[in-house]
Motif scaffolding. Structure first.
Motif, PDB file in Angstrom:
ATOM      1  N   TRP A 168      -9.077  -1.953  -9.200  1.00  0.00           N
ATOM      2  CA  TRP A 168      -9.173  -1.312  -7.894  1.00  0.00           C
ATOM      3  C   TRP A 168      -9.391   0.195  -8.002  1.00  0.00           C
ATOM      4  N   ASP A 169      -8.881   0.805  -9.060  1.00  0.00           N
ATOM      5  CA  ASP A 169      -9.018   2.245  -9.218  1.00  0.00           C
ATOM      6  C   ASP A 169     -10.498   2.634  -9.341  1.00  0.00           C
ATOM      7  N   TRP A 200      -4.527  -3.502  -0.735  1.00  0.00           N
ATOM      8  CA  TRP A 200      -3.427  -2.630  -0.308  1.00  0.00           C
ATOM      9  C   TRP A 200      -2.192  -3.474  -0.039  1.00  0.00           C
ATOM     10  N   ARG A 201      -1.073  -3.064  -0.609  1.00  0.00           N
ATOM     11  CA  ARG A 201       0.138  -3.854  -0.509  1.00  0.00           C
ATOM     12  C   ARG A 201       1.031  -3.380   0.633  1.00  0.00           C
ATOM     13  N   PRO A 202       1.988  -4.238   1.085  1.00  0.00           N
ATOM     14  CA  PRO A 202       2.880  -3.852   2.187  1.00  0.00           C
ATOM     15  C   PRO A 202       3.682  -2.585   1.902  1.00  0.00           C
ATOM     16  N   GLU A 203       3.939  -2.294   0.603  1.00  0.00           N
ATOM     17  CA  GLU A 203       4.686  -1.079   0.261  1.00  0.00           C
ATOM     18  C   GLU A 203       3.872   0.189   0.516  1.00  0.00           C
ATOM     19  N   GLY A 204       2.576   0.016   0.813  1.00  0.00           N
ATOM     20  CA  GLY A 204       1.727   1.170   1.060  1.00  0.00           C
ATOM     21  C   GLY A 204       0.912   1.599  -0.129  1.00  0.00           C
ATOM     22  N   CYS A 205       0.931   0.818  -1.219  1.00  0.00           N
ATOM     23  CA  CYS A 205       0.221   1.212  -2.432  1.00  0.00           C
ATOM     24  C   CYS A 205      -0.950   0.279  -2.704  1.00  0.00           C
ATOM     25  N   VAL A 206      -1.891   0.799  -3.516  1.00  0.00           N
ATOM     26  CA  VAL A 206      -2.970  -0.023  -4.047  1.00  0.00           C
ATOM     27  C   VAL A 206      -2.666  -0.221  -5.525  1.00  0.00           C
ATOM     28  N   PRO A 207      -2.626  -1.459  -6.019  1.00  0.00           N
ATOM     29  CA  PRO A 207      -2.226  -1.706  -7.413  1.00  0.00           C
ATOM     30  C   PRO A 207      -3.103  -0.978  -8.415  1.00  0.00           C
ATOM     31  N   GLY A 208      -2.453  -0.366  -9.386  1.00  0.00           N
ATOM     32  CA  GLY A 208      -3.178   0.287 -10.467  1.00  0.00           C
ATOM     33  C   GLY A 208      -3.478  -0.698 -11.571  1.00  0.00           C
ATOM     34  N   GLU A 209      -4.324  -0.285 -12.478  1.00  0.00           N
ATOM     35  CA  GLU A 209      -4.686  -1.140 -13.596  1.00  0.00           C
ATOM     36  C   GLU A 209      -3.461  -1.487 -14.434  1.00  0.00           C
ATOM     37  N   GLY A 210      -3.299  -2.753 -14.747  1.00  0.00           N
ATOM     38  CA  GLY A 210      -2.226  -3.169 -15.642  1.00  0.00           C
ATOM     39  C   GLY A 210      -0.902  -3.470 -14.951  1.00  0.00           C
ATOM     40  N   LEU A 211      -0.814  -3.227 -13.644  1.00  0.00           N
ATOM     41  CA  LEU A 211       0.435  -3.516 -12.945  1.00  0.00           C
ATOM     42  C   LEU A 211       0.459  -4.987 -12.542  1.00  0.00           C
ATOM     43  N   SER A 226      10.115   3.372  -8.722  1.00  0.00           N
ATOM     44  CA  SER A 226       9.561   4.221  -9.785  1.00  0.00           C
ATOM     45  C   SER A 226       8.402   3.523 -10.495  1.00  0.00           C
ATOM     46  N   ILE A 227       8.491   2.188 -10.660  1.00  0.00           N
ATOM     47  CA  ILE A 227       7.406   1.440 -11.302  1.00  0.00           C
ATOM     48  C   ILE A 227       6.157   1.489 -10.433  1.00  0.00           C
ATOM     49  N   ILE A 228       6.333   1.248  -9.144  1.00  0.00           N
ATOM     50  CA  ILE A 228       5.191   1.248  -8.234  1.00  0.00           C
ATOM     51  C   ILE A 228       4.538   2.623  -8.202  1.00  0.00           C
ATOM     52  N   PHE A 229       5.356   3.676  -8.147  1.00  0.00           N
ATOM     53  CA  PHE A 229       4.759   5.018  -8.121  1.00  0.00           C
ATOM     54  C   PHE A 229       3.994   5.298  -9.411  1.00  0.00           C
ATOM     55  N   LEU A 237      -4.059   7.153  -4.173  1.00  0.00           N
ATOM     56  CA  LEU A 237      -4.784   8.368  -3.793  1.00  0.00           C
ATOM     57  C   LEU A 237      -6.275   8.078  -3.629  1.00  0.00           C
ATOM     58  N   VAL A 238      -6.819   7.243  -4.533  1.00  0.00           N
ATOM     59  CA  VAL A 238      -8.227   6.851  -4.417  1.00  0.00           C
ATOM     60  C   VAL A 238      -8.438   6.124  -3.085  1.00  0.00           C
ATOM     61  N   GLY A 239      -7.483   5.277  -2.706  1.00  0.00           N
ATOM     62  CA  GLY A 239      -7.583   4.570  -1.436  1.00  0.00           C
ATOM     63  C   GLY A 239      -7.614   5.515  -0.248  1.00  0.00           C
ATOM     64  N   VAL A 240      -6.747   6.525  -0.267  1.00  0.00           N
ATOM     65  CA  VAL A 240      -6.738   7.535   0.806  1.00  0.00           C
ATOM     66  C   VAL A 240      -8.078   8.279   0.815  1.00  0.00           C
ATOM     67  N   PHE A 241      -8.546   8.635  -0.379  1.00  0.00           N
ATOM     68  CA  PHE A 241      -9.825   9.329  -0.512  1.00  0.00           C
ATOM     69  C   PHE A 241     -10.955   8.479   0.066  1.00  0.00           C
ATOM     70  N   TYR A 242     -10.910   7.189  -0.189  1.00  0.00           N
ATOM     71  CA  TYR A 242     -11.942   6.299   0.337  1.00  0.00           C
ATOM     72  C   TYR A 242     -11.928   6.284   1.873  1.00  0.00           C
ATOM     73  N   CYS A 243     -10.739   6.217   2.447  1.00  0.00           N
ATOM     74  CA  CYS A 243     -10.644   6.198   3.916  1.00  0.00           C
ATOM     75  C   CYS A 243     -11.189   7.493   4.517  1.00  0.00           C
ATOM     76  N   VAL A 244     -10.801   8.641   3.926  1.00  0.00           N
ATOM     77  CA  VAL A 244     -11.305   9.929   4.410  1.00  0.00           C
ATOM     78  C   VAL A 244     -12.821  10.004   4.234  1.00  0.00           C
ATOM     79  N   SER A 245     -13.314   9.530   3.086  1.00  0.00           N
ATOM     80  CA  SER A 245     -14.750   9.578   2.812  1.00  0.00           C
ATOM     81  C   SER A 245     -15.538   8.713   3.785  1.00  0.00           C
ATOM     82  N   THR A 246     -14.958   7.595   4.201  1.00  0.00           N
ATOM     83  CA  THR A 246     -15.621   6.730   5.173  1.00  0.00           C
ATOM     84  C   THR A 246     -15.852   7.479   6.479  1.00  0.00           C
ATOM     85  N   LEU A 247     -14.829   8.208   6.914  1.00  0.00           N
ATOM     86  CA  LEU A 247     -14.972   8.997   8.140  1.00  0.00           C
ATOM     87  C   LEU A 247     -15.950  10.155   7.927  1.00  0.00           C
ATOM     88  N   GLN A 248     -15.850  10.795   6.758  1.00  0.00           N
ATOM     89  CA  GLN A 248     -16.721  11.937   6.456  1.00  0.00           C
ATOM     90  C   GLN A 248     -18.192  11.517   6.422  1.00  0.00           C
TER      91      GLN A 248
END
Length: 254
Positions: A168-169, A200-211, A226-229, A237-248
């Motif tokens: 996903w990253d 995107w998971r209910p915790e608000g995160c997008v899974p990173g590689e290897g998780l 701490s594991i999720i972070f 952050l890439v997910g947030v960037f993607y959402c902003v970029s979509t609007l941009q």
């Protein structure tokens, strides 16, 4: 656009985090104690400098690193030269905008004939090359028509590959690149975008590689956050960037 995503509150917290690091004397002194790493250590300060923030200590560290040559003598691959020149320019330390075509000519993206032999490291080099050339999505990279078609084709091949791997990253970064190029929206882009957003998971995160999300439940609950972070912060952050970029991108399209 940031306000539409509810980001101003979080941006203030992120800025405070960066300021705290910059104002930590032990961290600030590293740029002088380890001059060959001066650019990497000063990067948080360089990102804050365009916003009006100034630190006399960091300014002197910049002057020393510049005068000694260490700010430019770091051994880096071509897309990292783009990185350095981009942030020095945005920080107001260059008299004029860099010559992007000259800097681009030596990158993996410029050299690649196709996507067949592009490994993960080269894929990240490609996404970051396009981040800098597009000013992080604020403008379309300065490609001629033929180069634009070649780059778009490579991106689409990589989108298929990393979507298949559920990486996903990289998929998120590649989708951001497509938006910056104003590439035609296609069934491939629609499917990849939907898959990325559904990750995107209910915790608000997008899974990173290897998780291993399923295996996360086996860890003590006290360690979940701490594991999720640790494993998901960059992809999120890439997910947030993607959402902003979509609007941009909507404002850039004719």
């Amino acid at each position: 656009m940031a306000a539409r995503l509810g980001l101003p509150h979080h941006l203030r917290r992120w800025r405070r985090f960066l300021l705290d690091r910059c104002e930590d004397r032990a961290f600030a002194e590293l740029a002088r104690r380890m001059p060959s790493y001066a650019y990497a250590i000063l990067l948080p300060y360089l990102t804050l400098r365009p916003t009006g923030y100034r630190s006399s200590f960091h300014e002197e560290s910049l002057r020393l690193a510049w005068a000694s040559g260490f700010l430019f003598a770091v051994e880096v691959v071509p897309h990292r030269v783009l990185d350095r020149e981009y942030f020095l320019w945005k920080a107001g330390l260059r008299d004029s905008e860099p010559c992007w075509s000259t800097l681009y000519a030596n990158t993996a993206l410029a050299a690649a004939k196709d996507a067949l032999h592009i490994d993960r490291e080269a894929a990240y080099a490609i996404t970051h090359t396009l981040f800098y050339l597009s000013d992080w999505g604020r403008r379309v990279p300065p490609f001629e028509e033929e180069e634009y078609a070649r780059v778009t084709s490579i991106l689409d091949c990589l989108v298929v590959h990393y979507w298949r791997l559920h990486h996903w990253d990289l998929l998120g970064e590649l989708l951001v690149n497509r938006l910056a190029l104003l590439a035609p929206w296609s069934p491939l882009a629609t499917g990849a975008s939907t898959a990325f957003l559904n990750a995107w998971r209910p915790e608000g995160c997008v899974p990173g590689e290897g998780l291993e999300i399923e295996g996360l439940e086996k860890a003590p609950r006290s360690e979940h956050e701490s594991i999720i972070f640790r494993e998901c912060y960059h992809t999120t952050l890439v997910g947030v960037f993607y959402c902003v970029s979509t609007l941009q991108s909507r404002s850039l399209r004719p």
